[in-house]
Each structure stands twice: as C-alpha cells, then as structure tokens.
Design an enzyme around this catalytic site. Structure first.
Site, mmCIF file in Angstrom:
data_model
loop_
_atom_site.group_PDB
_atom_site.id
_atom_site.type_symbol
_atom_site.label_atom_id
_atom_site.label_comp_id
_atom_site.label_asym_id
_atom_site.label_seq_id
_atom_site.Cartn_x
_atom_site.Cartn_y
_atom_site.Cartn_z
ATOM 1 N N LEU A 1 0.806 -1.214 0.000
ATOM 2 C CA LEU A 1 0.000 0.000 0.000
ATOM 3 C C LEU A 1 0.849 1.279 0.000
ATOM 4 O O LEU A 1 1.674 1.499 0.881
ATOM 5 C CB LEU A 1 -0.933 0.017 1.210
ATOM 6 C CG LEU A 1 -1.828 1.271 1.308
ATOM 7 C CD1 LEU A 1 -2.699 1.431 0.080
ATOM 8 C CD2 LEU A 1 -2.670 1.233 2.559
ATOM 9 N N HIS A 2 0.636 2.110 -1.004
ATOM 10 C CA HIS A 2 1.353 3.376 -1.088
ATOM 11 C C HIS A 2 0.565 4.393 -1.893
ATOM 12 O O HIS A 2 -0.179 4.049 -2.796
ATOM 13 C CB HIS A 2 2.737 3.181 -1.716
ATOM 14 C CG HIS A 2 2.701 2.700 -3.143
ATOM 15 N ND1 HIS A 2 2.383 1.405 -3.496
ATOM 16 C CD2 HIS A 2 2.934 3.347 -4.312
ATOM 17 C CE1 HIS A 2 2.433 1.277 -4.805
ATOM 18 N NE2 HIS A 2 2.760 2.443 -5.339
#
Lengths: 419, 461
Positions: free
Chosen positions: B249-250
């Site tokens: 997740l980014h």
C-alpha cells in the site's frame, strides 16, 4: 479614503507597502479619481506578499460590510466561505497564474457571513516597460434572482442561498477552461488564448432566462472594468506606463531579467533571505531579492536588482570562498560556503551561503539561487541548530525550484493550438 | 488471467538488488532495523476542526481565518509556507544533494501541449531504462501481500524523509529524533521521480498492507494533503490493474506548479444540492476523455473519507481497477475507474498509442504525461493526449453501471450489504449482456464491468 491614510488601522500588510503600491505607478490624485467611480471594485498587488488589496471602493465596502482598514492589506479570499465552489476558486487562481482576465460566478460572503452570488470579473493591468502585472482590478457585481431589474443598484445582496443554488449547477457546466466570455475582453486576445474552444462542450444547460440576466450583468461588469482601467491609464505617472493589454510576451520580459508576477507570488511566500541571479544575462545580475535579504543586508530593492552579487564582498572576504562559488557555478552544481559579507553600512557578517542552479521548464538553468544565513553569532559547536537552519535553506531552494519550473518565462502556461 | 508485459518503475535503490529476501545488511525500514531507530517524525492532528484545517475555505495558502482579524500572521510577510511543505522540500533537496535519485528531474524538459485543456508533457529518458519487462496481471485488483516480492520494508533508511504520525496533543509538530516502535507511516523518496518532490506515503509500513484502499489509510492520505496545504502538491493512488507496480500500500505525491487539466474540467453535480445531509458534493466530469467522479469536501473530513473509501471498496471488491487523485489541498478527490490495461491485454489499444509506451496511471489520467522518447515528446499534441486517455475510460454505459454501483450504496442504504449491491449489479448486467455482446462492446472500444467474467472469457497473453 482617510482610512487608508491612517497608519494605525488594523491593516495586515504594512500600510506603506499598500500606499506605495498605488503611489509608485500612478499620480497622487489616483485615490480621488478612483473614488469618483461608483462600482464595487478592488485593486490588488500581485507583487506584494499574499497578493493584498491595495484599494477598495466605497461600493465594495458597502456591499461586503467591511471597513476599509479591515480589507486593505488582505488577500481577497476572505470573501469566500464554506459553500464556495472549489472549482470556481481554481478558475480564479488559474487566471492569476496565467496573468489574464477571467469572469466567474462565485458564492461570496459578507462580513456578517451572509452568502451572495457575485459575478466576479478580474482583469490585469500591465506595465508597458516590463510586461509584468502591476495590479489586478477585481469588479464585484452581486447577483440576485431579479438582478435584471436591479441592474442599477450594485448593493443588493441576495440572502437566498437555496434559490440561487441552481445556478451553481449551471455554472459548473460552463466550459472548464478559458472563460466563455473571454472574447469580449481584449487581453485574452492579446494572449492568443481566444481561439481555444476547439472541443465540443457540454455547455448547453443554461436556462434561457438566466442567460439573459447574466449577459446584462456581464456587460455591466465589463463596463466597470473598462472605466477603472481607463482611469488607471489616465493616472499613470509616466506616459504609456500602464497598459490594459500585455505588450511584451512573458518570454521576452524574462529575457531582460524581469520576474513575472505569478512567479513573484510564489517567491514572496518563501520567508528566507535569498536572491535569484540570471546567468543568461551579462555579469549574472540579481533579478529578485527577497524582503529578508533586504532586511539582512540593509539595501533597498532597487539598489540590488540588476547588480552582480559581488557587492556583498569586502576587504575581509576570502578569495578562496569566492573561487569555490565560481567553480560550482561553472559546473552548474550546488555549493555551501561560509563567507564574510558586508552590509550596506559596511558591517561585516558571516554568511553560510548556499548556492544552487535552478532550472526552468525547458530543463536549462534559468537562475542561480543564493540563500543567505547569518551565522555571525552562531558558535561552531552549535551543530544541531545549524543543521536545521540549513534544512530551512534547502526548503527554500526546493520551493524556488518548484516555482521556477512551473512559472518562469513561458513556463507551463497554455498556448493556442496552431491551425 | 489477463496480463500485460511492462517495465516496472524503479522507485527505490533497493529494488533491483532484491532477489534474495533474507537478512537486510543495511538500515532498512523493516522491523529488524526500524525498531529502536531514531527517526524524524511529523505529527498531525487527526480530524482538525474546520478552523484547524487551516486550508480553510478561503482560497490560497492562508492559515488565518476570516473572523479572526487579529493579524496572526506576520503583517509584513503574509502567510508562510506550511511547515510540512518546507519539510518535504528540504528533505527532498537534501536527498538530491546526496545523489540518491537516478536523474535530476528538473533537467527533464517539460511543456504544456498547445490547446484549451493544457495537457502537460514531460520528456523523461532516464525513468524507464534498464529493467526487463515483467508480466503483470491486470484483472485482479485485490491480491494478497507477497513477502517474496519487493516491498517498502526493504528500503534503506536514507530514502526515508520522515514518519507521518497522528499527534498525541492538539497541535502539529515535528521532532527530528523519535525512538521508533510500532509500525510507522513513512514518507520515502521515489528514486525515479516524475516531478520535483516525488515521494511515496506508505501507511503502517510494517503491517505489509497490500495495495487496497480502506477508510483509515485513505484518511491518512487526505491528512497528508491537508497538512501540506498546497494546491500544487497532489496525492495519487493506482490500484492493481490500474498501473500500480508494487503490491504494498502506497500513495504517491509530487509538486507541479500548474493546474492539472482534470482540475479545470467542467463537472455536473450528481447529488442533490438542496439536501442538508449532503455534506460532500459529488460531481461527474462532463468534458474530459476519462469519465470520473469528483468529490468535494464539505464541513466534515470524516464524511468525505467515508464516501470515497466506500466507493473505492466497492470497486476493488468488484474487481474494477481505478485511480484516485487528491487535489486542491485535499478538498477535491477524483475517482477514475479504468480499463486501459485490460484493453491492452486484449490487444485492443491502437498501435500508435501503444507505441508511445505510456502507462496511463493516475498522473497521466489527470493530464500529466511522461514520455520516454524524444520523437514522441516532440510530436505530442492535445489530440494525442485525448486519444490516449479516451482508451483509459469506461464506456458511457459501463460508467453509468459503475455510478449505479457506487451511489446506490450511498443513498441512505447504509444497511445494504456489499453482496446485495453486487447482486443488483450482476442482475443488471445479466439483463443486458451475454459474453458475446460484451466482446462486441470491447471491440467497439467499449468495455464492461468485469467482476463476473466467466472462465471462458479469460484471456492469457
């Protein structure tokens, strides 16, 4: 207008700066001359920090419920409120960024936080000599359900938010880019942005009757802008000093060392002592000096802009440090030096100077930035604090890079499609 | 399974050396090194009041509020840059001077393509070199985290700018040395920047969350935009299947001092103006090559987060790839469901568009297009950008299905289960489509909601 002259008002930008903003380019009678116009309008100066109001007409004050000293020196955004459409705000921001005029319908608020629909018309006033925007004229025309009948009275404010609600929707469907009515306004044509309506739009949602009302208001706003602009031109100090249309392209004025007004808007937000010097001009003159630089060195802006930075050096300056700066410039690389510099009053100070090349949209070096840090009083053991002051210097460099890349010269501005 | 071959972007200097996964041997962002380390931390206030939002409704850059006429900011200087902004810029400039980036992005030429929309093109010959093309699956929006693949716990600490944590008191603050425990939200550099200040925000890095949008993490991203408080610093999110290359997740973010074309695009209000309950204003784009939904912050940040993350949740659970842009200091959120990768996998993207090798992720969709080759850069036009982005968009028909999906759940049907929505959608689909007509639609440059593709429809390349 006596409020303006009062130095003790609650003004937010220093009163001198506000006064000078009008006094430098125009005759002393400018206040009086503008006072004769009954329109609701303000003048804003994009070259002062935060683009403040420097003149507000009686009509504007009456319409918004503020006193002159409450608005002079402040940015116009206080007119906005929670229901103001974000995209409309962006349209205005976009116009200021591209240094052109725009006309939008925006929900504004009076001092009493009463919302009203405002047909806002923004128009730049250019300097003939440098091509920069000297002022923006902002004309406010309050709209109400029956604004057609009330066309003569600029002070009626509709407090019926829900009635006007439908208009937002219609407004949002107007074209997204350049003002639909741009062709009525000279400077857009001058900017070559008039013929951009190449794609079909979903603009057909205007109710017929609303459009009628609008057109009348629009014409009124444009008439007001024209009157104010012609008053300013008449009051201009030097002959032909002020123009309603840009008479010099952004690239042209950048090429003679002029920092355009929209870049200036970004630069004045950076609260560090720094200068920008243009390596593409003979002897790499300073083209911009921040307020804090002037404060640090004791010079006036006009005493430093146009000169090479070497005037900061003096008898005690180490030539090796100077050499180091020269070499880094030669290689287009950043450098840090601790160098002995001199104020205007000949007082020396130790300057922890950071110099870095700053590139424009074309990827080429547009300026060198020099960020000064007075470390005369800092002792050598003060490593930690020195670090964070240095980080602030780097933060300024970063902010300048972002601003210059997007706004210097032609920058990232829209142009007309070639046919 | 649908796949395309593409070169993954190198976002970290540790990405290429990572085939052996055991032991790190450097100060990384994994649990082995981060616990006990002293790292810089910026703390923000969760759910600031409208007043504390600072971003205000009052336009440019101001942190002062309307009713407060007591000149809180320096009367001469005007409002300063928000602290978070200065911090990001300073730290980024510092990493630049340490030579951590693969190229100087400010030396890359950039221009606005002539025309009304103002698409921005950049020539970036350094970003895409080296790497061999890899196979990417494009039709699975949710995939489990894979420890064997590159993820942000492998990144070296020098690539970390700071941690971004919730404040324990009332104010935002910054501390250069904080003893690390738990799983911090980290802000790291992208060593292949698209523009100045390109960073990645990785929520709770040690939790190894796969690329998917949830309320809490989306709220974090919004807070990041709100705190930076700069209209020219936007956040972007790509789902898997919509050109995310790393399943950890980014969010991405960078500075570009110009409006993106999509921010200028005209919109039409979708939810009712008169209803008091509609705190979040919802619009759709009306004249933009990619169909999308626009959300505008009202009084409540919570409400915005709720509405957007709910929509994203429905999309990812329905296996519809999408991109999200957080613009205007966190006050406007653009949501674009997209199907370019699927079209590409099916061989339906026109060759002249494919030839430019542009992967239309969130930045491209927003109108900022990075080109790899000089000839493409020089030839690029508004028509090219328009054509490229048209292929990203769902057809009008499919898009209205998607709207149906994401809004039916918002209109007071709080109790409606996800399954219920899906069922409804499937029904409407089944009512109209057979596999055949779907394929016809695709051939016509349209596409469809994919969630119930049968095995017989799957294509492998």
């Amino acid at each position: 207008m006596e409020q303006l002259a009062s130095p003790n008002g609650n003004s937010h930008v220093n009163t001198n700066a506000v006064m000078e903003s009008l006094e430098l380019p125009y005759n002393r009678t400018i206040q009086e001359a503008l006072g004769r116009h009954e329109y609701n309008f303000v003048l804003c100066d994009p070259r002062l920090p935060d683009h403040p109001i420097v003149y507000a007409s009686e009509g504007f004050l009456k319409m918004t419920g503020y006193k002159a000293q409450e608005v002079l020196g402040r940015n116009c955004r206080f007119l906005q409120g929670p229901e103001t459409d974000r995209r409309t705000v962006l349209e205005i921001r976009d116009a200021i960024r591209e240094e052109r005029s725009c006309q939008v319908r925006i929900l504004n608020y009076t001092k009493q936080r009463k919302p009203f629909w405002n047909l806002f018309h923004l128009a730049p006033v250019y300097s003939r000599e440098t091509g920069t925007v000297v002022h923006y004229v902002g004309v406010q025309t309050p709209l109400s359900k029956s604004s057609a009948e009330e066309a003569g009275d600029g002070n009626v404010v509709s407090d019926s938010l829900s009635e006007s609600g439908k208009k937002v929707t219609a407004d949002n469907d107007k074209n997204g880019c350049l003002d639909a009515h741009a062709h009525q306004d000279g400077d857009i044509v001058a900017n070559g942005l008039d013929a951009l309506n190449s794609r079909p739009r979903n603009g057909g949602l205007h109710l017929e009757e609303e459009f009628e009302v609008e057109e009348k208001d629009e014409r009124r706003a444009i008439t007001a802008v024209r009157s104010v602009l012609s008053e300013l031109t008449k009051s201009s100090k030097s002959k032909g000093g002020i123009a309603e249309q840009r008479c010099m392209s952004l690239a042209e004025s950048a090429s003679v060392g002029v920092v355009c007004s929209s870049l200036m808007l970004s630069l004045t937000r950076i609260q560090q002592s720094f200068v920008l010097a243009d390596p593409n001009l003979p002897d790499m003159p300073i083209v911009h000096a921040s307020d804090m630089f002037l404060h640090l060195t004791g010079y006036l802006r006009e005493e430093v802009v146009g000169r090479n930075c070497r005037f900061l050096q003096g008898p005690g300056t180490d030539s090796k440090s100077v050499q180091k700066i020269r070499e880094s410039i030669k290689e287009s690389k950043p450098c840090n030096v601790r160098i002995l510099n001199y104020r205007k009053d000949k007082q020396p100070f130790w300057n922890f100077l950071h110099v870095a090349p700053v590139r424009g949209a074309d990827g080429k070096v547009a300026y060198y930035v020099g960020v000064q840090l007075d470390v005369t009083l800092a002792d050598t053991t003060e490593c930690e604090e020195g670090m964070s002051a240095h980080m602030k210097q780097l933060g300024a460099v970063g902010a300048i890079r972002v601003a210059v890349r997007g706004l210097q010269g032609d920058g990232l501005r829209r142009t007309k499609k070639e046919s | 399974m649908l796949t395309i071959r593409r070169c993954p972007t190198v976002v970290s200097n540790y990405q290429e050396t990572l085939d052996q996964t055991t032991g790190c041997g450097h100060n990384c962002l994994g649990a082995c090194c981060i616990h006990g380390a002293k790292l810089p931390v910026y703390s923000f206030v969760k759910f600031p009041s409208a007043k504390g939002l600072g971003l205000d409704f009052y336009g440019e850059s101001d942190s002062s509020q309307v009713q407060e006429f007591d000149a809180q900011h320096d009367p001469v200087q005007g409002p300063a840059l928000p602290f978070l902004n200065t911090l990001i810029l300073a730290q980024w400039e510092d990493r630049l001077s340490r030579g951590l980036f693969r190229y100087d992005v400010t030396a890359c030429e950039t221009k606005v393509l002539p025309g009304e929309f103002g698409f921005i093109a950049q020539l970036n010959e350094g970003r895409h070199l080296k790497k061999r093309p890899t196979e990417f699956c494009v039709d699975k929006v949710l995939q489990p985290f894979d420890l064997k693949k590159f993820n942000f716990t492998k990144v070296g600490q020098e690539e970390l700018l700071f941690c971004f944590e919730e404040s324990e008191d009332k104010g935002s603050n910054y501390n250069e040395m904080v003893f690390m425990k738990d799983s911090p939200n980290v802000v790291i550099i992208n060593v292949s920047p698209i523009e100045y200040g390109h960073v990645l925000l990785v929520p709770r890095v040690l939790d190894c969350i796969p690329q998917q949008l949830e309320t809490e993490t989306f709220l974090l991203a919004l807070h990041f935009a709100l705190e930076a408080n700069d209209p020219y610093f936007r956040l972007g999110y790509n789902s898997l299947g919509a050109f995310a290359t790393i399943n950890h997740l980014h969010f991405q973010a960078y500075y570009l001092a110009t409006p993106f074309p999509v921010e200028r695009a005209p919109v039409r209000r979708l939810n009712d103006n008169e209803e008091q309950d509609n705190d979040v204003k919802i619009f759709e784009l009306t004249n933009y090559p990619v169909r999308g939904v626009v959300y505008e912050l009202g009084k409540s940040l919570e409400e915005l987060v709720h509405v957007v993350s709910r929509a994203c949740n429905l999309l990812q659970n329905c296996n519809i790839p999408f991109n999200v842009l957080i613009a205007d200091r966190g006050t406007r959120v653009f949501l674009f469901p997209q199907c370019y990768a699927e079209r590409q996998a099916r061989g339906e993207v026109e060759p002249d568009i494919l030839e430019t090798q542009v992967n239309p992720a969130v930045w491209e969709i927003s109108g900022h297009i990075v080109l790899k080759r000089k000839e493409n850069y020089e030839m690029a036009s508004e028509d090219y950008a328009w054509k490229l982005l048209t292929q990203v968009s769902f057809s009008e028909e499919a898009f209205s299905e998607i709207k149906h999906l994401i809004f039916s759940s918002d209109e007071g049907m709080e109790q409606t289960s996800m399954a219920g929505n899906l069922e409804k959608l499937n029904l409407s689909q089944l009512g109209k489509d057979s596999a055949k007509t779907v394929h016809q639609g695709l051939n016509n440059g349209n596409t469809k909601l994919r969630k119930n593709l049968s095995a017989s429809e799957q294509v492998c390349i």
